[in-house]
Design a protein around this motif. Structure first.
Motif, PDB file in Angstrom:
ATOM      1  N   THR A 106      87.178  52.299 -73.149  1.00 15.83           N
ATOM      2  CA  THR A 106      87.207  53.385 -74.114  1.00 15.83           C
ATOM      3  C   THR A 106      88.506  54.202 -74.158  1.00 15.83           C
ATOM      4  N   GLU A 107      88.846  54.592 -72.978  1.00 13.65           N
ATOM      5  CA  GLU A 107      90.247  55.418 -73.070  1.00 13.65           C
ATOM      6  C   GLU A 107      91.627  54.852 -73.479  1.00 13.65           C
ATOM      7  N   ASP A 108      91.766  53.550 -73.110  1.00 14.11           N
ATOM      8  CA  ASP A 108      92.809  52.680 -73.713  1.00 14.11           C
ATOM      9  C   ASP A 108      92.307  51.391 -74.102  1.00 14.11           C
ATOM     10  N   PRO A 109      92.141  51.165 -75.694  1.00 11.64           N
ATOM     11  CA  PRO A 109      91.749  50.025 -75.804  1.00 11.64           C
ATOM     12  C   PRO A 109      92.569  48.716 -75.423  1.00 11.64           C
ATOM     13  N   ASP A 110      93.861  49.028 -75.483  1.00 11.49           N
ATOM     14  CA  ASP A 110      94.740  47.984 -74.958  1.00 11.49           C
ATOM     15  C   ASP A 110      94.985  47.694 -73.506  1.00 11.49           C
ATOM     16  N   GLY A 111      94.319  48.433 -72.728  1.00 13.75           N
ATOM     17  CA  GLY A 111      94.583  48.679 -71.320  1.00 13.75           C
ATOM     18  C   GLY A 111      93.407  47.610 -70.612  1.00 13.75           C
ATOM     19  N   PRO A 112      93.456  47.505 -69.346  1.00 14.16           N
ATOM     20  CA  PRO A 112      92.488  46.566 -68.836  1.00 14.16           C
ATOM     21  C   PRO A 112      91.200  47.376 -68.957  1.00 14.16           C
ATOM     22  N   TYR A 113      89.815  46.780 -68.854  1.00 13.90           N
ATOM     23  CA  TYR A 113      88.679  47.510 -68.525  1.00 13.90           C
ATOM     24  C   TYR A 113      88.471  47.984 -67.173  1.00 13.90           C
ATOM     25  N   VAL A 114      88.172  49.226 -66.818  1.00 16.03           N
ATOM     26  CA  VAL A 114      88.072  49.851 -65.310  1.00 16.03           C
ATOM     27  C   VAL A 114      86.440  50.230 -65.405  1.00 16.03           C
ATOM     28  N   ARG A 115      85.937  49.832 -64.303  1.00 16.37           N
ATOM     29  CA  ARG A 115      84.589  50.125 -64.364  1.00 16.37           C
ATOM     30  C   ARG A 115      84.420  51.670 -63.896  1.00 16.37           C
ATOM     31  N   ALA A 116      83.281  52.362 -64.452  1.00 14.44           N
ATOM     32  CA  ALA A 116      83.045  53.480 -64.277  1.00 14.44           C
ATOM     33  C   ALA A 116      82.995  54.066 -62.766  1.00 14.44           C
ATOM     34  N   SER A 117      82.435  53.333 -61.976  1.00  7.34           N
ATOM     35  CA  SER A 117      82.630  53.634 -60.527  1.00  7.34           C
ATOM     36  C   SER A 117      83.899  53.835 -59.950  1.00  7.34           C
ATOM     37  N   GLU A 118      84.829  52.971 -60.436  1.00  7.69           N
ATOM     38  CA  GLU A 118      86.324  52.935 -60.151  1.00  7.69           C
ATOM     39  C   GLU A 118      87.103  54.194 -60.792  1.00  7.69           C
ATOM     40  N   ASP A 151      82.842  44.742 -83.764  1.00  6.01           N
ATOM     41  CA  ASP A 151      83.345  45.410 -84.888  1.00  6.01           C
ATOM     42  C   ASP A 151      83.566  46.781 -84.608  1.00  6.01           C
ATOM     43  N   ASN A 152      82.984  47.275 -83.608  1.00  7.92           N
ATOM     44  CA  ASN A 152      83.135  48.829 -83.562  1.00  7.92           C
ATOM     45  C   ASN A 152      84.134  49.194 -82.334  1.00  7.92           C
ATOM     46  N   GLY A 153      84.718  47.893 -81.564  1.00  8.82           N
ATOM     47  CA  GLY A 153      85.584  48.324 -80.537  1.00  8.82           C
ATOM     48  C   GLY A 153      85.054  48.521 -79.337  1.00  8.82           C
ATOM     49  N   PHE A 154      83.825  47.985 -78.894  1.00  8.52           N
ATOM     50  CA  PHE A 154      83.308  48.183 -77.728  1.00  8.52           C
ATOM     51  C   PHE A 154      83.640  46.833 -76.709  1.00  8.52           C
ATOM     52  N   ILE A 155      83.660  45.585 -77.314  1.00  6.98           N
ATOM     53  CA  ILE A 155      83.902  44.286 -76.721  1.00  6.98           C
ATOM     54  C   ILE A 155      84.786  43.957 -77.517  1.00  6.98           C
ATOM     55  N   LYS A 156      85.455  42.590 -77.132  1.00  7.96           N
ATOM     56  CA  LYS A 156      86.091  41.735 -77.879  1.00  7.96           C
ATOM     57  C   LYS A 156      85.480  40.447 -77.693  1.00  7.96           C
ATOM     58  N   LEU A 157      85.133  39.630 -78.752  1.00 12.06           N
ATOM     59  CA  LEU A 157      84.670  38.262 -78.784  1.00 12.06           C
ATOM     60  C   LEU A 157      85.718  37.386 -78.725  1.00 12.06           C
ATOM     61  N   GLU A 158      85.849  36.502 -77.879  1.00 18.35           N
ATOM     62  CA  GLU A 158      87.039  35.500 -77.551  1.00 18.35           C
ATOM     63  C   GLU A 158      86.265  34.107 -77.901  1.00 18.35           C
ATOM     64  N   PRO A 159      86.509  33.486 -79.014  1.00 17.63           N
ATOM     65  CA  PRO A 159      85.876  32.212 -79.355  1.00 17.63           C
ATOM     66  C   PRO A 159      86.223  31.208 -78.409  1.00 17.63           C
TER      67      PRO A 159
END
Length: 174
Positions: free
Chosen positions: A43-55, A22-30
């Protein structure tokens, strides 16, 4: 592994997953007939792919001893939060550093939380706070708190005395 009770544990996990969704940190896909899959959201681009912090470049790591020595249980949540903040803000410096107020406020910790956690980390031998002058020779110089985290403290169990070789050691007063 989380030591949650079997009667209320699954409900707590599902409630937390729903909050993250609900707060936009993850998306649950049934998934039909199964638990939902979890997709991490950038967190920087909700529509973009998740990028690991180390990357992305900068991230904060905790030594294994943080868990194996029991510091995760011994320190409060605010103490742990400030420990992460200071490790990130100091970025590996080996001497005490001043953290400007703009940088401190960017972490979202209140002054009260910062002070309470600071005292806890000092008490547990993790944090050295010094008063150092800030400003150039031609400016009004003010004394500011400079912070340094003793990362060797992770290797000691909670409650162990601070070794005399540590910069945080203070001999007993006579």
């Amino acid at each position: 592994m989380l030591a949650l009770p079997p009667d209320t544990g699954p409900r707590r996990v599902n409630s937390n997953l729903k909050w993250l969704n609900d707060n936009g940190f993850i998306k649950l896909e049934p998934r039909r007939g199964n638990t939902p899959s979890i997709k991490l959201i950038s967190t920087e681009d909700p529509d973009g792919p998740y990028v690991r912090a180390s990357e992305q470049g900068r991230y904060v790591g905790m030594p294994m001893e943080f868990w194996s020595q029991g510091w995760i249980v011994h320190l409060s949540a605010t103490g742990i939060a400030l420990l992460f903040v200071l490790l990130e803000a100091l970025g590996g410096y080996t001497e005490p550093r001043y953290i400007p107020s703009e940088r401190r406020s960017s972490y979202g910790l209140s002054h009260n939380t910062w002070t309470k956690a600071r005292k806890e980390l000092e008490h547990n031998g993790f944090l050295l706070v010094k008063r150092t002058p800030q400003g150039s020779d031609f400016d009004y110089q003010r004394l500011r708190n400079s912070y340094w985290v003793d990362e060797d403290r992770f290797f000691d169990p909670p409650g162990a005395l601070i070794p005399p070789a540590s910069p945080l050691y203070q001999p007993p007063s006579q």
